[in-house]
Scaffold this active site. Structure first.
Site, PDB file in Angstrom:
ATOM      1  N   TYR A   1      10.859 -10.172 -14.775  1.00  0.00           N
ATOM      2  CA  TYR A   1       9.968 -11.181 -14.185  1.00  0.00           C
ATOM      3  C   TYR A   1       9.952 -12.470 -15.007  1.00  0.00           C
ATOM      4  CZ  TYR A   1       8.178  -8.428 -10.285  1.00  0.00           C
ATOM      5  OH  TYR A   1       8.075  -7.733  -9.099  1.00  0.00           O
TER       6      TYR A   1
ATOM      7  N   ARG B   1      -3.767  -8.113  -1.901  1.00  0.00           N
ATOM      8  CA  ARG B   1      -3.644  -6.803  -2.560  1.00  0.00           C
ATOM      9  C   ARG B   1      -2.890  -6.926  -3.887  1.00  0.00           C
ATOM     10  NH1 ARG B   1      -2.851  -2.050   1.998  1.00  0.00           N
ATOM     11  NH2 ARG B   1      -4.795  -2.467   3.078  1.00  0.00           N
TER      12      ARG B   1
ATOM     13  N   ASP C   1       7.577   7.344  -2.875  1.00  0.00           N
ATOM     14  CA  ASP C   1       7.067   5.972  -2.921  1.00  0.00           C
ATOM     15  C   ASP C   1       8.249   5.004  -3.073  1.00  0.00           C
ATOM     16  OD1 ASP C   1       5.682   3.632  -3.433  1.00  0.00           O
ATOM     17  OD2 ASP C   1       5.021   4.225  -5.422  1.00  0.00           O
TER      18      ASP C   1
ATOM     19  N   GLY D   1       0.794  -1.240   0.000  1.00  0.00           N
ATOM     20  CA  GLY D   1       0.000   0.000   0.000  1.00  0.00           C
ATOM     21  C   GLY D   1       0.818   1.277   0.000  1.00  0.00           C
TER      22      GLY D   1
ATOM     23  N   GLN E   1      18.455  -3.464 -11.654  1.00  0.00           N
ATOM     24  CA  GLN E   1      18.952  -2.725 -10.476  1.00  0.00           C
ATOM     25  C   GLN E   1      19.627  -1.422 -10.886  1.00  0.00           C
ATOM     26  OE1 GLN E   1      17.848  -3.315  -7.622  1.00  0.00           O
ATOM     27  NE2 GLN E   1      17.000  -5.258  -8.284  1.00  0.00           N
TER      28      GLN E   1
HETATM   29  N1  LIG Z   1      -6.222   0.608   2.823  1.00  0.00           N
HETATM   30  C1  LIG Z   1      -6.425  -0.195   1.782  1.00  0.00           C
HETATM   31  N2  LIG Z   1      -7.482  -1.040   1.787  1.00  0.00           N
HETATM   32  C2  LIG Z   1      -7.708  -1.856   0.756  1.00  0.00           C
HETATM   33  N3  LIG Z   1      -6.919  -1.945  -0.313  1.00  0.00           N
HETATM   34  C3  LIG Z   1      -5.861  -1.143  -0.374  1.00  0.00           C
HETATM   35  C4  LIG Z   1      -5.525  -0.230   0.675  1.00  0.00           C
HETATM   36  N4  LIG Z   1      -4.378   0.425   0.339  1.00  0.00           N
HETATM   37  C5  LIG Z   1      -4.021  -0.066  -0.874  1.00  0.00           C
HETATM   38  N5  LIG Z   1      -4.907  -0.979  -1.300  1.00  0.00           N
HETATM   39  C6  LIG Z   1      -4.889  -1.698  -2.584  1.00  0.00           C
HETATM   40  O1  LIG Z   1      -3.803  -2.614  -2.568  1.00  0.00           O
HETATM   41  C7  LIG Z   1      -3.190  -2.677  -3.855  1.00  0.00           C
HETATM   42  C8  LIG Z   1      -1.702  -2.344  -3.697  1.00  0.00           C
HETATM   43  O2  LIG Z   1      -1.587  -0.992  -3.245  1.00  0.00           O
HETATM   44  P1  LIG Z   1      -0.378  -0.061  -3.710  1.00  0.00           P
HETATM   45  O3  LIG Z   1      -0.579   1.234  -3.014  1.00  0.00           O
HETATM   46  O4  LIG Z   1      -0.297  -0.041  -5.210  1.00  0.00           O
HETATM   47  O5  LIG Z   1       0.854  -0.880  -3.097  1.00  0.00           O
HETATM   48  P2  LIG Z   1       2.420  -0.711  -3.315  1.00  0.00           P
HETATM   49  O6  LIG Z   1       2.660   0.664  -3.848  1.00  0.00           O
HETATM   50  O7  LIG Z   1       2.994  -0.924  -1.939  1.00  0.00           O
HETATM   51  O8  LIG Z   1       2.835  -1.799  -4.243  1.00  0.00           O
HETATM   52  C9  LIG Z   1      -3.938  -1.692  -4.743  1.00  0.00           C
HETATM   53  O9  LIG Z   1      -4.893  -2.416  -5.500  1.00  0.00           O
HETATM   54  C10 LIG Z   1      -4.616  -0.758  -3.754  1.00  0.00           C
HETATM   55  O10 LIG Z   1      -5.815  -0.202  -4.255  1.00  0.00           O
HETATM   56  N1  LIG Z   2      15.056  -2.736  -6.853  1.00  0.00           N
HETATM   57  C1  LIG Z   2      14.121  -3.557  -7.367  1.00  0.00           C
HETATM   58  N2  LIG Z   2      14.457  -4.758  -7.857  1.00  0.00           N
HETATM   59  C2  LIG Z   2      13.544  -5.580  -8.377  1.00  0.00           C
HETATM   60  N3  LIG Z   2      12.243  -5.283  -8.484  1.00  0.00           N
HETATM   61  C3  LIG Z   2      11.881  -4.100  -7.989  1.00  0.00           C
HETATM   62  C4  LIG Z   2      12.774  -3.191  -7.407  1.00  0.00           C
HETATM   63  N4  LIG Z   2      12.071  -2.105  -7.011  1.00  0.00           N
HETATM   64  C5  LIG Z   2      10.790  -2.328  -7.344  1.00  0.00           C
HETATM   65  N5  LIG Z   2      10.681  -3.517  -7.942  1.00  0.00           N
HETATM   66  C6  LIG Z   2       9.471  -4.103  -8.535  1.00  0.00           C
HETATM   67  C7  LIG Z   2       8.523  -4.744  -7.588  1.00  0.00           C
HETATM   68  C8  LIG Z   2       7.187  -4.469  -8.209  1.00  0.00           C
HETATM   69  O1  LIG Z   2       6.876  -5.477  -9.182  1.00  0.00           O
HETATM   70  C9  LIG Z   2       7.384  -3.156  -8.955  1.00  0.00           C
HETATM   71  C10 LIG Z   2       6.877  -1.948  -8.214  1.00  0.00           C
HETATM   72  O2  LIG Z   2       6.991  -2.098  -6.805  1.00  0.00           O
HETATM   73  P1  LIG Z   2       5.821  -1.658  -5.791  1.00  0.00           P
HETATM   74  O3  LIG Z   2       6.259  -2.204  -4.462  1.00  0.00           O
HETATM   75  O4  LIG Z   2       4.527  -2.210  -6.265  1.00  0.00           O
HETATM   76  O5  LIG Z   2       5.825  -0.152  -5.824  1.00  0.00           O
HETATM   77  O6  LIG Z   2       8.763  -3.021  -9.145  1.00  0.00           O
END
Ligand SMILES: Nc1ncnc2c1ncn2[C@@H]1O[C@H](COP(=O)(O)OP(=O)(O)O)[C@@H](O)[C@H]1O
Ligand SMILES: Nc1ncnc2c1ncn2[C@H]1C[C@H](O)[C@@H](COP(=O)(O)O)O1
Length: 227
Positions: free
Chosen positions: A55, A150, A90, A24, A66
């Protein structure tokens, strides 16, 4: 009085959001930036030229990815510095090396030579006295099942096709990493304790904690500079 003034959060604060994939971070970044009227610094996932390939074949692309992330985050860091702060970021630069590069090296999907090269570059760029560390790192944590739901709900195809063991391994590493992290002050938040998507007021207690932590850490920093 706006939220930033109400909670005593300096206008030039830099707050970075850390935590495993899907926990999140982006959602929290938007909620905090909106409440504080701060700028955001996001990872650009859609335009990343290596992520899909990575991936599909970790061994082939982990070094390239990286280096790409390091360059992108360093540019963002420079931008934040040039604006004089007032940013929510972020994902922190520390996770690239502390979680991702290390995990791929230890799991055998990044060679020792590539890992060494990457670490040397990272240390030369980041671990210098000139690198501005954030005022606060907000670490988001939660149960593995909630985080996995999520990731599924968000539905990025490359992440859906990745074996669950990859997310499990990352989840465990994050736990260990944050317990030993000391590059800047940390505020830990459990995702079960707020819901910024469905309850806009749940950002308020978060802002209160942020204000408290930043004031404490700035006091600490200035008293150590004075002595
Ligand atoms: N408080 C919350 N409750 C429910 N779902 C959430 C919440 N915060 C985030 N999500 C959902 O979880 C998923 C991942 O959130 P995201 O913010 O993109 O995570 P990250 O940036 O850590 O990868 C998204 O689909 C988002 O809408
Ligand atoms: N440094 C990283 N090495 C490998 N993969 C990475 C790195 N930083 C981010 N990622 C990947 C993981 C997720 O698939 C996306 C975006 O990350 P998220 O936590 O959803 O913001 O990039």
């Amino acid at each position: 009085m706006n939220a930033r003034e109400r909670y005593g959060i300096p206008h030039d604060s830099v707050i970075t959001i850390a935590g495993t994939v899907g926990v999140g971070k982006s959602t929290m970044t938007n909620a905090l930036a909106d409440a504080l009227k701060f700028r955001t610094s996001f990872e650009k996932v859609d335009t990343n030229p290596y992520l899909d390939k990575f991936y599909q074949d970790f061994e082939r692309w982990s070094f390239h990815l990286q280096i790409y992330f390091l360059a992108e985050r360093f540019k963002e860091q420079k931008k934040i510095f040039e604006y004089g702060g007032g940013f929510i970021q972020d994902r922190s630069i520390y996770e690239d090396t502390g979680i991702f590069a290390r995990m791929h090296y230890e799991k055998g999907t990044m060679s020792e030579t590539d890992y060494e090269t990457y670490r040397n570059l990272f240390d030369a760029m980041v671990m210098t006295p000139y690198f501005p560390h954030p005022d606060l790192l907000i670490y988001l944590e939660g149960s593995f099942d909630d985080i996995l739901s999520r990731i599924k709900e968000r539905g990025r195809p490359m992440e859906q096709e990745t074996p669950i063991e990859y997310w499990e391994e990352m989840f465990k590493r994050y736990d260990n990493w944050i317990d030993n992290f000391n590059s800047c002050p940390v505020l830990r938040l459990n995702i079960a304790d707020y819901d910024v998507l469905n309850d806009k007021t749940s950002i308020e207690p978060v802002l209160e904690k942020v204000g408290h932590f930043i004031q404490q850490s700035r006091k600490w920093r200035s008293s150590h500079l004075l002595t």
